[in-house]
Design a protein around this motif. Sequence first.
Motif, PDB file in Angstrom:
ATOM      1  N   UNK A  64     -12.555  28.433  34.590  1.00 28.86           N
ATOM      2  CA  UNK A  64     -13.348  27.453  35.458  1.00 28.86           C
ATOM      3  C   UNK A  64     -14.126  26.454  34.659  1.00 28.86           C
ATOM      4  N   UNK A  65     -14.341  25.345  35.390  1.00 25.07           N
ATOM      5  CA  UNK A  65     -14.979  24.171  34.542  1.00 25.07           C
ATOM      6  C   UNK A  65     -14.390  23.624  33.404  1.00 25.07           C
ATOM      7  N   UNK A  66     -13.472  24.341  32.894  1.00 25.10           N
ATOM      8  CA  UNK A  66     -12.913  23.614  31.713  1.00 25.10           C
ATOM      9  C   UNK A  66     -11.270  23.507  31.914  1.00 25.10           C
ATOM     10  N   UNK A  67     -10.705  24.419  32.585  1.00 25.10           N
ATOM     11  CA  UNK A  67      -9.031  24.101  33.081  1.00 25.10           C
ATOM     12  C   UNK A  67      -8.310  25.261  32.515  1.00 25.10           C
ATOM     13  N   UNK A  68      -7.141  24.865  32.218  1.00 27.27           N
ATOM     14  CA  UNK A  68      -6.093  25.836  31.486  1.00 27.27           C
ATOM     15  C   UNK A  68      -6.216  25.667  29.971  1.00 27.27           C
ATOM     16  N   UNK A  69      -6.170  26.936  29.460  1.00 26.90           N
ATOM     17  CA  UNK A  69      -6.339  27.112  28.030  1.00 26.90           C
ATOM     18  C   UNK A  69      -5.236  27.964  27.489  1.00 26.90           C
ATOM     19  N   UNK A  70      -4.906  27.936  26.100  1.00 27.83           N
ATOM     20  CA  UNK A  70      -3.915  28.555  25.486  1.00 27.83           C
ATOM     21  C   UNK A  70      -4.363  29.127  23.864  1.00 27.83           C
ATOM     22  N   UNK A  71      -5.514  29.845  24.117  1.00 26.63           N
ATOM     23  CA  UNK A  71      -6.329  30.051  22.918  1.00 26.63           C
ATOM     24  C   UNK A  71      -5.311  30.850  22.197  1.00 26.63           C
ATOM     25  N   UNK A  72      -5.466  30.405  20.771  1.00 27.62           N
ATOM     26  CA  UNK A  72      -4.719  31.195  19.676  1.00 27.62           C
ATOM     27  C   UNK A  72      -3.168  31.114  19.902  1.00 27.62           C
ATOM     28  N   UNK A  73      -2.525  30.356  20.602  1.00 27.88           N
ATOM     29  CA  UNK A  73      -1.120  30.379  20.984  1.00 27.88           C
ATOM     30  C   UNK A  73      -0.247  30.485  19.682  1.00 27.88           C
ATOM     31  N   UNK A  74      -0.846  29.589  18.671  1.00 29.85           N
ATOM     32  CA  UNK A  74      -0.073  29.443  17.413  1.00 29.85           C
ATOM     33  C   UNK A  74       0.079  30.801  16.784  1.00 29.85           C
ATOM     34  N   UNK A  75      -1.147  31.696  16.658  1.00 32.76           N
ATOM     35  CA  UNK A  75      -0.909  32.940  16.209  1.00 32.76           C
ATOM     36  C   UNK A  75       0.016  33.828  16.898  1.00 32.76           C
ATOM     37  N   UNK A  76      -0.259  33.981  18.325  1.00 33.95           N
ATOM     38  CA  UNK A  76       0.716  34.908  19.130  1.00 33.95           C
ATOM     39  C   UNK A  76       2.050  34.370  18.936  1.00 33.95           C
ATOM     40  N   UNK A  77       2.137  33.176  18.934  1.00 33.99           N
ATOM     41  CA  UNK A  77       3.703  32.495  19.142  1.00 33.99           C
ATOM     42  C   UNK A  77       4.260  32.951  17.382  1.00 33.99           C
ATOM     43  N   UNK A  78       3.662  32.958  16.636  1.00 34.67           N
ATOM     44  CA  UNK A  78       3.989  33.426  15.326  1.00 34.67           C
ATOM     45  C   UNK A  78       4.446  34.839  14.916  1.00 34.67           C
ATOM     46  N   UNK A  79       3.670  35.733  15.762  1.00 37.25           N
ATOM     47  CA  UNK A  79       3.829  37.135  15.532  1.00 37.25           C
ATOM     48  C   UNK A  79       5.230  37.517  16.593  1.00 37.25           C
ATOM     49  N   UNK A  80       5.538  36.659  17.433  1.00 34.87           N
ATOM     50  CA  UNK A  80       6.819  36.856  18.227  1.00 34.87           C
ATOM     51  C   UNK A  80       8.142  36.557  17.437  1.00 34.87           C
ATOM     52  N   UNK A  81       7.842  35.833  16.415  1.00 36.80           N
ATOM     53  CA  UNK A  81       9.174  35.535  15.732  1.00 36.80           C
ATOM     54  C   UNK A  81       9.930  36.560  15.054  1.00 36.80           C
TER      55      UNK A  81
END
Length: 473
Positions: A298-315
Amino acid sequence: MNLSSALHSKIFHIVNICSNKIKQESYVIGGYVRDFLLGKKNSRDLDILTIGEGIRLAKEVSRYIIPIPKIQVFKRFGTAMLEYNNQKIEFVGARRESYHFYSRKPIIELGSLQEDQKRRDFTINSLAISLNNDNYGELIDPFGGMLDLKKKILRTTLDSDITYSDDPLRMMRAIRFSTELQFMIEKSSFKSIKKNKNRINIVSKERIIDEFNKILLSKKPSIGLSLLYKSGLLSIILPELTSLQGIEELNGYKHKDNFDHTLQVIDNISKEKSNSIWLRWAALLHDIGKSHTKKFVPEIGWTFHSHEFVGSKMIPNIFQRLKLPKGMIMKYVKKMIKNSYRPVALIKDETSDSAIRRLLFDMREDIEDLIKLCIADITTKNKEKKDRYKRNIFVLMDRIKKLEERDRIKNWKSPISGNDIMNVFNVHPCKKIGIIKNFIKDSILEGKIPNEFNSAYLLMLKKGEELGFKKKQ
Ligand code: CTP
């Protein structure tokens, strides 16, 4: 239509002579004919079709070439291959095929020219040119391939359901040709791909990826990726990507469609004239962590914190599932995704040189690719913003260039080795050697000492003594 002009290579005359001699009609067929009619430079492999035994014709042809080339015989398929002027020439006997439901491996029987043309995937791939005396150079086009080439249409030679169900790889081929040639897939044919999409599961991963990579390497990969998405094939092959699709809105806050964004990034990378397939894979997967990290604050909107880290772990899982290469290549893609936002985070006047040196140290020779990815990642439609983001990256590139010239971090090797440390202090391998090496590395990256032997040597003496080592006399 006579196409003798397509038959400039000597090999066609040799095939003509040999066919005559052994009394087996021959034709050049498939991709060579298609590409010639499309006006493409033709240095590609050749498919020679003969009404009879392919291996027999190949053996005869080889006798007319000096030095006699080696023939690779594939007895099980009744085909043979030889090389002539760096071109692979494949000889195959005309055949008709039928398929089992659970396999894309056909049951093969000898057939006529037309039966062979009919078993081919698309009309534009069924075109043949005669290499026989009575009609040398004549185009044989019983399924209207020439007209489809003109109309830029991909049409299957048989009923599409049969073509795709028999050999589901052809669904990938349809989309690949459509992307490479910018041809339309006939409407009913595309419907049939949607209907048969699950048949892709009987195709080996290697074959699927072969076609997928050709789509990624085309001039505008988004054409193929959109078709893969619309057909339903993409959610079978790469569900991690399709789950990025969609926009959500809450309390007036909206986020972008990350799937559409990814397609734009891939097209941008292609415009950069980078032909590296793995950079394209990195671009394709750079945001896959977003569906797992999406949060509404709330007050900030949509966030995708650490998505680069999480994404790299999916590789690793994705690479294993799709039988993509492991080792260095997988590490590269992981590294690119993990660091994909770092350069942007460094775009501030007050960013220290040491932060940039650390990025250089971590990325090494891949820094240029990372910057290309960052530039491609700018997909805003707002021109003012777009120009500003690009300018910022150029400023950062300039700082990177200057620091690299001064400190040579990209190919950095410690000026002091573990052996140097052991010799100077007369000690055996132990944990403290690593501590000293890291201390020297950090001091250089942070700019506390220059990247050279003398300064590193003095620091080694100081740190070694602090750790209880004594210099050998
Ligand atoms: N073919 C087919 N079904 C397949 C693969 C190939 O019917 N799944 C036929 C097509 O007639 C094709 C020919 O075999 O033209 C040769 O196949 P290939 O060399 O794989 O493809 P090309 O069409 O030559 O094109 P490219 O080299 O771009 O793949």
